[in-house]
Design a protein around this motif. Structure first.
Motif, mmCIF file in Angstrom:
data_model
loop_
_atom_site.group_PDB
_atom_site.id
_atom_site.type_symbol
_atom_site.label_atom_id
_atom_site.label_comp_id
_atom_site.label_asym_id
_atom_site.label_seq_id
_atom_site.Cartn_x
_atom_site.Cartn_y
_atom_site.Cartn_z
ATOM 1 N N TYR A 409 0.832 -1.211 0.000
ATOM 2 C CA TYR A 409 0.000 0.000 0.000
ATOM 3 C C TYR A 409 0.868 1.264 0.000
ATOM 4 C CZ TYR A 409 -3.473 3.470 1.316
ATOM 5 O OH TYR A 409 -4.269 4.584 1.331
ATOM 6 N N TYR A 410 1.976 1.222 0.725
ATOM 7 C CA TYR A 410 2.829 2.421 0.808
ATOM 8 C C TYR A 410 3.871 2.495 -0.309
ATOM 9 C CZ TYR A 410 0.683 4.133 5.010
ATOM 10 O OH TYR A 410 -0.216 4.655 5.885
ATOM 11 N N TYR A 411 3.766 1.611 -1.279
ATOM 12 C CA TYR A 411 4.715 1.665 -2.392
ATOM 13 C C TYR A 411 4.456 2.912 -3.244
ATOM 14 C CZ TYR A 411 7.148 0.709 -6.696
ATOM 15 O OH TYR A 411 7.966 0.843 -7.786
ATOM 16 N N GLU A 412 5.540 3.617 -3.563
ATOM 17 C CA GLU A 412 5.424 4.795 -4.436
ATOM 18 C C GLU A 412 6.204 4.502 -5.719
ATOM 19 O OE1 GLU A 412 3.798 7.655 -4.934
ATOM 20 O OE2 GLU A 412 5.086 7.726 -6.683
ATOM 21 N N PRO A 413 5.493 4.368 -6.846
ATOM 22 C CA PRO A 413 6.170 3.959 -8.089
ATOM 23 C C PRO A 413 7.133 5.010 -8.653
ATOM 24 C CG PRO A 413 3.794 3.579 -8.215
ATOM 25 C CD PRO A 413 4.040 4.405 -6.992
ATOM 26 N N ILE A 414 6.956 6.277 -8.283
ATOM 27 C CA ILE A 414 7.881 7.279 -8.839
ATOM 28 C C ILE A 414 9.056 7.482 -7.886
ATOM 29 C CG2 ILE A 414 8.129 9.679 -9.600
ATOM 30 C CD1 ILE A 414 5.567 9.412 -10.943
ATOM 31 N N ASP A 461 -4.927 8.648 -6.914
ATOM 32 C CA ASP A 461 -3.930 9.700 -6.747
ATOM 33 C C ASP A 461 -4.258 10.489 -5.479
ATOM 34 O OD1 ASP A 461 -1.771 11.167 -7.356
ATOM 35 O OD2 ASP A 461 -2.571 12.102 -9.163
ATOM 36 N N LEU A 462 -4.560 9.801 -4.410
ATOM 37 C CA LEU A 462 -5.031 10.462 -3.195
ATOM 38 C C LEU A 462 -4.000 10.292 -2.090
ATOM 39 C CD1 LEU A 462 -8.537 8.858 -3.478
ATOM 40 C CD2 LEU A 462 -8.053 11.286 -3.835
ATOM 41 N N GLU A 463 -4.129 11.122 -1.080
ATOM 42 C CA GLU A 463 -3.233 10.979 0.053
ATOM 43 C C GLU A 463 -3.450 9.608 0.692
ATOM 44 O OE1 GLU A 463 -2.593 13.654 3.869
ATOM 45 O OE2 GLU A 463 -2.869 14.799 1.998
ATOM 46 N N LYS A 464 -2.358 8.990 1.134
ATOM 47 C CA LYS A 464 -2.494 7.633 1.689
ATOM 48 C C LYS A 464 -3.179 7.685 3.056
ATOM 49 C CE LYS A 464 0.721 5.623 -1.196
ATOM 50 N NZ LYS A 464 0.629 4.463 -2.033
ATOM 51 N N ASP A 465 -4.005 6.710 3.280
ATOM 52 C CA ASP A 465 -4.675 6.576 4.572
ATOM 53 C C ASP A 465 -4.894 5.089 4.790
ATOM 54 O OD1 ASP A 465 -6.400 6.409 6.689
ATOM 55 O OD2 ASP A 465 -7.748 7.995 6.000
ATOM 56 N N TYR A 466 -3.937 4.461 5.462
ATOM 57 C CA TYR A 466 -3.977 3.002 5.560
ATOM 58 C C TYR A 466 -5.196 2.511 6.335
ATOM 59 C CZ TYR A 466 -2.631 -1.840 5.977
ATOM 60 O OH TYR A 466 -2.627 -3.215 5.890
ATOM 61 N N ASP A 467 -5.582 3.254 7.376
ATOM 62 C CA ASP A 467 -6.746 2.802 8.168
ATOM 63 C C ASP A 467 -7.989 2.740 7.298
ATOM 64 O OD1 ASP A 467 -5.166 2.571 10.315
ATOM 65 O OD2 ASP A 467 -5.708 4.507 11.212
ATOM 66 N N ASP A 468 -8.159 3.780 6.473
ATOM 67 C CA ASP A 468 -9.313 3.810 5.574
ATOM 68 C C ASP A 468 -9.226 2.650 4.582
ATOM 69 O OD1 ASP A 468 -11.498 5.120 3.910
ATOM 70 O OD2 ASP A 468 -9.814 5.136 2.497
ATOM 71 N N PHE A 469 -8.050 2.456 4.002
ATOM 72 C CA PHE A 469 -7.866 1.361 3.045
ATOM 73 C C PHE A 469 -8.144 0.012 3.725
ATOM 74 C CE2 PHE A 469 -4.860 -1.918 1.444
ATOM 75 C CZ PHE A 469 -5.432 -2.115 0.188
ATOM 76 N N TYR A 470 -7.574 -0.143 4.916
ATOM 77 C CA TYR A 470 -7.710 -1.423 5.612
ATOM 78 C C TYR A 470 -9.184 -1.734 5.898
ATOM 79 C CZ TYR A 470 -6.777 -5.248 8.773
ATOM 80 O OH TYR A 470 -6.746 -6.501 9.343
#
Ligand code: ACM
Ligand code: ZN
Length: 721
Positions: A409-414, A461-470
């Motif tokens: 989830y925290y991977y940034e491709p650029i 393309d949104l700010e990461k929010d792991y809790d929301d994703f989880y």
């Protein structure tokens, strides 16, 4: 009072669905939840722009409704000026309106709609929450590699994956079709590729294999086209070509008969680059591949091609001279450039793994970066496109201890090294599902749920929010159940953190998922519930069991070894390799042993091509009688025991005396994975410092499949007693 508040909440919940009820993965760029719901039933009508008739048919099949009623309508409409995959989905009580500029945009929106449908099938009216969504992808390349060579996968299975990709807005299936262990695509001009190359004789004598006929491939391509998923075929050159060479031995440098591979790893037999008939073969095969696959890109592999055969082949050496090449790396570049010319002449573009950078990149090649990000960075900085799939985040064949859901989830491709302009060359990313250890029935377990994170990384393309994703992942599971996906764990269910201090181990247990409960047992004593870190003061066996919702959820076992060097400082004269650090500077005296099965378990330290030389400081003059250093060997992963090991002692840390040298007698090519301890016993050794030098074998020998490459040393503990 409480009672009425509860009813009120319930009423509000009925009228206005919360964001959590509109549960989408990947998360849309813009979403607004409205009151009410659209009722989809026999009275719903479907109208659509003629441009979208195929997508309309897809939707009809999906909903299994006539869609010619009068009450409310689904509209698939053309809206000018949007990007290819962009769409607007506006759901009110009366209409469900989906707008895009292209059929692909409509299909992405249809998949969003599909995720909004309930998973129950026995309802007459389907209620879909009123929402307004504007969505589009961050990256144009959102792929997954499926290796159908190490293990053959049925065409129905491949199509199922295409559907799962489409459901999660992934748009590329990178179909790995040729390998050392099996050639999987029918080629008319070279029938032996599938008569011989698609089959291997396993160790137990059984015949394993399979291939796709051209008709199979057309069927899979049609299925993918309907879902707007592009299939990029990978036909490997010049390495990973043992199955082709087994079919047509004249393609190799030696011309010797060999068998289709049965071992995993890298083989030194590759296509000969000095033989013109190899280029005829390459051209014939690729012409048939291009005839079948409409994709703009053709992947030609290029990875892991040991240069050993080329360096010892007269024809290859002649080619190097004639073409004014510097070495075998430039010969690889020559090979790839010849393939590129053929592809370009036919209006196609070449993709290769990052090894195609070695010896000079073909003029318009796209690089798939896998050995870290460097390949992608170099490509982008030199104006080439790149696809990111570094092993650190994108290898879903690796165990969860290498890459878990959160890490993906925290991977940034650029990469941060790129400027804004250079970053435009990063087309996107791919997760790779290599199948050495995953026959078809294990693929779901490895790919899911990690691909949920990957699709969000590549689309949103949104700010990461792991809790929301989880929390969305938890709500997504019933949909995966509905689709029959046999998903695995999100992370290693149970881990431990062990600290040795004041002569005792303090063990903290780490749960891989919230809501888990743990129980543990030391030396097979009665099980205890885990509430907080506990102490262990002697060598012990620790077992842990996990539970989630009262169901078993993972197991864990660890040996803790207390010895005279446990917790003592180590000085590394030669640094360990960054990719295999184990427990860092304390690894060799942390009291924790690596497993035989999984050498990536975090307890081994690796040295690539170098010796190991360490000095342990026991704090004071100490008397001991055994020294035991344990190494791991698995020749197929290039991990080989040291050629020899020497023990030296000192009282002052400066003047060392050799007390023992042991020559290793285990063969380099011994089958399987195993550990070996180099033990020295002598009464009353007195010293404060112990120096251990383990000599690497250096390069892998002639008989090894990857002859000439650096061997690894893998060590887990130096035990002193
Ligand atoms: C690769 O994993 N050999 C590209
Ligand atoms: Zn050759």
């Amino acid at each position: 009072m409480k009672y009425w508040t509860g009813i009120l909440c319930l009423l509000i919940a009925c009228v206005k669905p919360t964001l959590k009820e509109v549960n989408l993965i990947p998360k849309p760029q813009k979403i607004e939840i409205k009151d009410g719901a659209f009722s989809l039933n026999f009275n719903t009508n479907l109208i659509f722009d003629s441009l979208f008739h195929q997508e309309a048919n897809y939707l009809k099949e999906l909903l299994n409704l006539k869609l010619n009623g009068k009450n409310n309508t689904i509209e698939l409409l053309k809206k000018e000026g949007l990007q290819e995959e962009e769409f607007f989905l506006n759901i009110t009580k009366e209409t469900l309106k989906l707008e895009a500029s292209t059929p692909t945009g409509i299909m992405r929106g249809v998949q969003t709609l599909r995720q909004l449908l309930p998973t129950k099938t026995n309802v007459v009216t389907i209620k879909i929450s009123c929402v307004s969504i504007h969505d589009y992808p961050r990256f144009s390349w959102r792929g997954m590699l499926l290796d159908c060579c190490r293990h053959f996968m049925e065409k129905e299975f491949v199509m199922r994956y295409i559907d799962l990709l489409a459901y999660h807005k992934m748009n590329i299936l990178h179909w790995h079709l040729t390998e050392d262990q099996g050639w999987r695509i029918e080629i008319d001009k070279y029938p032996k590729l599938t008569e011989i190359g698609a089959w291997r004789t396993e160790k137990d004598g059984s015949n394993y294999g399979g291939f796709y006929t051209k008709e199979d491939i057309k069927e899979v391509l049609d299925y993918a086209k309907k879902r707007h998923v592009t299939i990029v075929p990978e036909i490997e050159f010049p390495g990973h070509s043992v199955a082709a060479i087994a079919s047509y031995p004249y393609l190799s440098c030696t011309g010797d008969s060999i068998n289709v591979g049965t071992e995993w790893g890298v083989y030194k037999d590759i296509y000969c680059a000095g033989n013109d008939s190899v280029f005829t073969f390459m051209e014939d095969v690729l012409m048939e591949v291009m005839e079948l696959f409409p994709s703009k890109y053709i992947h030609i592999g290029g990875d892991e091609a040991p240069k050993y055969r080329w360096e010892h082949c007269e024809k290859c050496q002649k080619r190097i001279k004639e073409e004014n090449l510097h070495d075998a790396h430039e010969l690889q570049s020559y090979f790839i450039t010849r393939i590129e010319k053929l592809l370009n002449k036919n209006g196609r573009k070449l993709i290769g793994w990052d090894e195609i950078l070695e010896g000079g990149l073909a003029p318009s090649a796209t690089v798939q970066s896998w050995r870290g990000e460097e390949g992608g960075i170099t490509a982008a900085k030199s104006g080439h496109d790149a696809i990111m799939s570094p092993t650190s985040h994108c290898y879903f064949d690796y165990d969860l201890d290498a890459t878990d859901l959160k890490e993906v989830y925290y991977y940034e491709p650029i990469p941060v090294e790129l400027t804004k302009d250079e970053a435009k060359h990063i087309l996107g990313g791919e997760c790779n599902m290599w199948s050495e250890r995953a026959p078809q029935e294990l693929v779901d377990n490895k790919v899911f749920p990690r691909i949920l994170a990957m699709c969000e990384v590549l689309w949103s393309d949104l700010e990461k929010d792991y809790d929301d994703f989880y929390s969305r992942v938890q709500k997504h599971y019933p949909k995966l159940d509905f689709l029959g996906v046999n998903y695995g764990f999100e992370s290693v269910p149970i881990k431990s953190k062990v600290v040795f201090n004041n002569n005792i181990f303090t063990v903290s247990l780490i749960k891989g998922s919230p809501n888990m409960k743990l129980e543990y047992s030391i030396n097979n004593e009665p099980w205890k519930k885990y509430v907080s870190p506990f102490s262990i003061d002697s060598t012990s066996n620790l077992k842990v069991k996990g539970f989630k919702n009262k169901n078993p959820y993972g197991e864990f076992e660890q040996e803790l070894i207390k010895h005279k060097a446990t917790g003592k400082k180590i000085h590394y004269t030669i640094p360990y390799d960054k990719s295999y650090q184990g427990n860092g500077d304390r690894n060799l005296t942390d009291g924790l042993l690596g497993s035989t099965e999984n050498f990536r378990d975090g307890y081994y330290q690796g040295f690539s091509g170098t010796d190991m030389e360490v000095i342990i400081d026991l704090d004071k003059i100490t008397t001991f009688s055994t020294i035991q250093t344990t190494f791991f060997q698995y020749y197929l992963s290039w991990i080989i025991l040291p050629a020899s090991i020497s023990y030296y002692i000192s009282e002052d840390g400066e003047n060392f005396e050799e007390i023992k040298s042991i020559i290793n007698k285990t063969p380099i090519m011994q089958e399987g994975k195993f550990k070996h301890s180099f033990l020295f016993e002598k009464e009353n050794i007195k010293a404060q410092y112990l120096k251990v030098i383990a000599k690497t074998i250096g390069k892998l020998p002639e008989e090894h499949p990857a002859a000439g490459s650096d061997a690894w040393l893998f060590v887990d503990e130096i035990i002193i007693n």
